[in-house]
Design a protein around this motif. Structure first.
Motif, short mmCIF file in Angstrom:
data_model
loop_
_atom_site.label_atom_id
_atom_site.label_comp_id
_atom_site.label_asym_id
_atom_site.label_seq_id
_atom_site.Cartn_x
_atom_site.Cartn_y
_atom_site.Cartn_z
N THR A 274 18.29 19.45 6.83
CA THR A 274 19.25 20.55 6.95
C THR A 274 18.55 21.89 6.75
OG1 THR A 274 21.07 19.17 6.11
CG2 THR A 274 21.36 21.56 5.99
N LEU A 275 17.72 21.97 5.74
CA LEU A 275 17.00 23.21 5.46
C LEU A 275 16.01 23.54 6.57
CD1 LEU A 275 16.33 22.91 1.62
CD2 LEU A 275 18.06 24.29 2.78
N MET A 276 15.38 22.53 7.16
CA MET A 276 14.48 22.77 8.29
C MET A 276 15.27 23.35 9.46
SD MET A 276 11.22 22.41 9.21
CE MET A 276 10.32 20.95 8.65
N GLY A 277 16.49 22.85 9.65
CA GLY A 277 17.35 23.41 10.69
C GLY A 277 17.74 24.85 10.40
N VAL A 278 18.01 25.14 9.14
CA VAL A 278 18.35 26.51 8.74
C VAL A 278 17.18 27.45 9.00
CG1 VAL A 278 18.85 28.00 6.76
CG2 VAL A 278 20.07 25.83 7.03
N LEU A 279 15.98 27.01 8.67
CA LEU A 279 14.79 27.83 8.90
C LEU A 279 14.59 28.10 10.39
CD1 LEU A 279 12.25 26.25 6.37
CD2 LEU A 279 13.51 28.39 6.14
N ALA A 280 14.79 27.07 11.22
CA ALA A 280 14.60 27.23 12.66
C ALA A 280 15.73 28.04 13.29
CB ALA A 280 14.51 25.86 13.32
N GLY A 281 16.94 27.93 12.76
CA GLY A 281 18.10 28.57 13.38
C GLY A 281 18.41 29.95 12.86
N SER A 282 17.76 30.38 11.78
CA SER A 282 18.06 31.70 11.22
C SER A 282 17.21 32.78 11.88
CB SER A 282 17.83 31.69 9.70
OG SER A 282 16.47 31.41 9.40
N ALA A 328 22.11 16.44 10.51
CA ALA A 328 21.14 15.71 9.68
C ALA A 328 21.74 14.40 9.18
CB ALA A 328 20.70 16.58 8.50
N LYS A 329 23.00 14.42 8.78
CA LYS A 329 23.67 13.20 8.32
C LYS A 329 23.78 12.20 9.47
CE LYS A 329 27.30 13.15 5.79
NZ LYS A 329 28.69 13.41 5.32
N PHE A 330 24.10 12.70 10.65
CA PHE A 330 24.26 11.82 11.81
C PHE A 330 22.93 11.14 12.15
CE2 PHE A 330 24.03 10.99 16.37
CZ PHE A 330 25.17 10.23 16.56
N LEU A 331 21.84 11.93 12.14
CA LEU A 331 20.53 11.37 12.48
C LEU A 331 20.06 10.35 11.45
CD1 LEU A 331 18.63 14.56 13.71
CD2 LEU A 331 19.55 12.71 15.10
N THR A 332 20.46 10.58 10.18
CA THR A 332 20.01 9.70 9.10
C THR A 332 20.89 8.47 8.96
OG1 THR A 332 19.14 11.61 7.91
CG2 THR A 332 19.46 9.58 6.65
N PHE A 333 22.20 8.68 9.03
CA PHE A 333 23.13 7.58 8.76
C PHE A 333 23.90 7.12 9.99
CE2 PHE A 333 22.93 10.07 4.74
CZ PHE A 333 22.20 9.13 4.01
#
Length: 336
Positions: A274-282, A328-333
């Motif tokens: 999730t945080l990696m997504g935040v870094l890429a999307g911000s 992230a939840k979807f990819l993991t679970f």
């Protein structure tokens, strides 16, 4: 996902930001002095740098090379993708560079809000993610300014050919390096990261009372100020057309989702991805504008600041962060 969005909408971080925007829109005399705003920014940069350094010291560097590689990959290639996309919007190259540097770099405050979101949701994340914030802050600025200097030397080169041709290392001078790496935002982040890494556990009890315990309170004050600034930028963004506003929403969706995927591929947890997504999307509105102001003077601040601060920043606070978490939840679970 709707529950996550509602939860984020009712968080004090989002509400205080909206309060600042409303104050500006209705012409309230509410203001935060620039000197105090500077102190708040400095506080957040120091806190994140120290947290990252202390966290990084707890890990064997060889064990986290994959996440570091993923972060650097995003930092280098997102600005190139931005340039390719904006090529079709009739935006001039200088302003395209402004967007590339801003959207390729990261928003410290958005990242801080994401951490608060995860902690409130009782979701853990890898401690070294704080260090990746610093690693992703500078590459996009360096790449963007570098490409701009290349185009200044040869205006006939097309964006796509510059992006994928061999490096023009002879055009990188000391000023570019200074503006991209030694600007105050990047410098204080790198410096505090190093201090935290060297001091390790010995630093924690010293910095805990001020920089860790008070972090959320300072973040709320800073978000109030960001709301005031964002309210001022909304009208400026409207002047540049609906296409740019669309890009300010498209970029975080595309890059943020890609960041989550990269995070999952390199083995991060749900919180870490999730945080990696935040870094890429911000989008950066601190480090990147500081470098652009002196290096790309033809770029209009009302465009790159207006979009990053007036559109992308609130989008991420309200929709982006919970969206990246859901992916992230979807990819993991598998959607559980």
């Amino acid at each position: 996902m709707s529950e996550i969005v509602i939860h984020n909408l009712t968080s004090p971080f989002v509400l205080i930001f909206l309060l600042g925007m409303i104050a500006t829109i209705f012409k309230s005399d509410l203001k935060i002095p620039s000197s105090i705003s500077e102190v708040l920014s400095l506080f957040l940069l120091i806190a994140i740098g120290l947290k990252g350094g202390i966290a990084l010291s707890q890990y064997d560097i060889t064990m986290i090379m994959a996440p570091i590689g993923g972060a650097l990959l995003l930092g280098f290639f997102i600005p190139i993708f931005v340039l390719i996309i904006t090529k079709w919007t009739k935006l001039d190259f200088a302003n395209s560079i402004g967007l590339a540097a801003s959207f390729g770099s990261v928003s410290i405050v958005t990242y801080g809000a994401a951490i608060s979101f995860l902690e409130h949701s009782a979701v853990s994340y890898e401690g070294f993610m704080n260090a990746l914030v610093v690693l992703m802050e500078s590459p996009a600025i360096i790449v963007s300014i570098f490409l701009y200097k290349v185009m200044e030397k040869n205006e006939s080169i097309q964006v796509s050919s510059v992006a994928f041709s061999s490096p023009y290392t002879r055009m990188i001078d000391k000023e570019i390096i200074k503006e991209s790496i030694f600007g105050k935002s990047v410098f204080i982040l790198l410096g505090c990261l190093l201090i935290g890494f060297i001091s390790a556990d010995a630093a924690a009890p010293i910095v805990q009372p001020l920089f860790f315990d008070l972090y959320n309170g300072v973040l709320i004050l800073f978000l109030l100020n960001m709301g005031l600034l964002a309210g001022e930028r909304i009208t400026e963004v409207k002047k540049h057309g609906i296409s740019l506003i669309g890009l300010a929403i498209l970029f975080p969706i595309v890059f943020g989702s890609f960041g989550v995927v990269i995070g999952s591929i390199v083995g991060l947890s749900v919180g870490g991805a999730t945080l990696m997504g935040v870094l890429a999307g911000s989008a950066s509105y601190i480090a990147a504008p500081a470098a652009l102001k002196t290096s790309v003077k033809k770029a209009n601040p009302s465009i790159y600041l207006g979009l990053s601060l007036g559109i992308t920043f609130p989008f991420n606070l309200i929709i982006g962060i919970p969206m990246y978490f859901h992916i992230a939840k979807f990819l993991t679970f598998g959607g559980i």
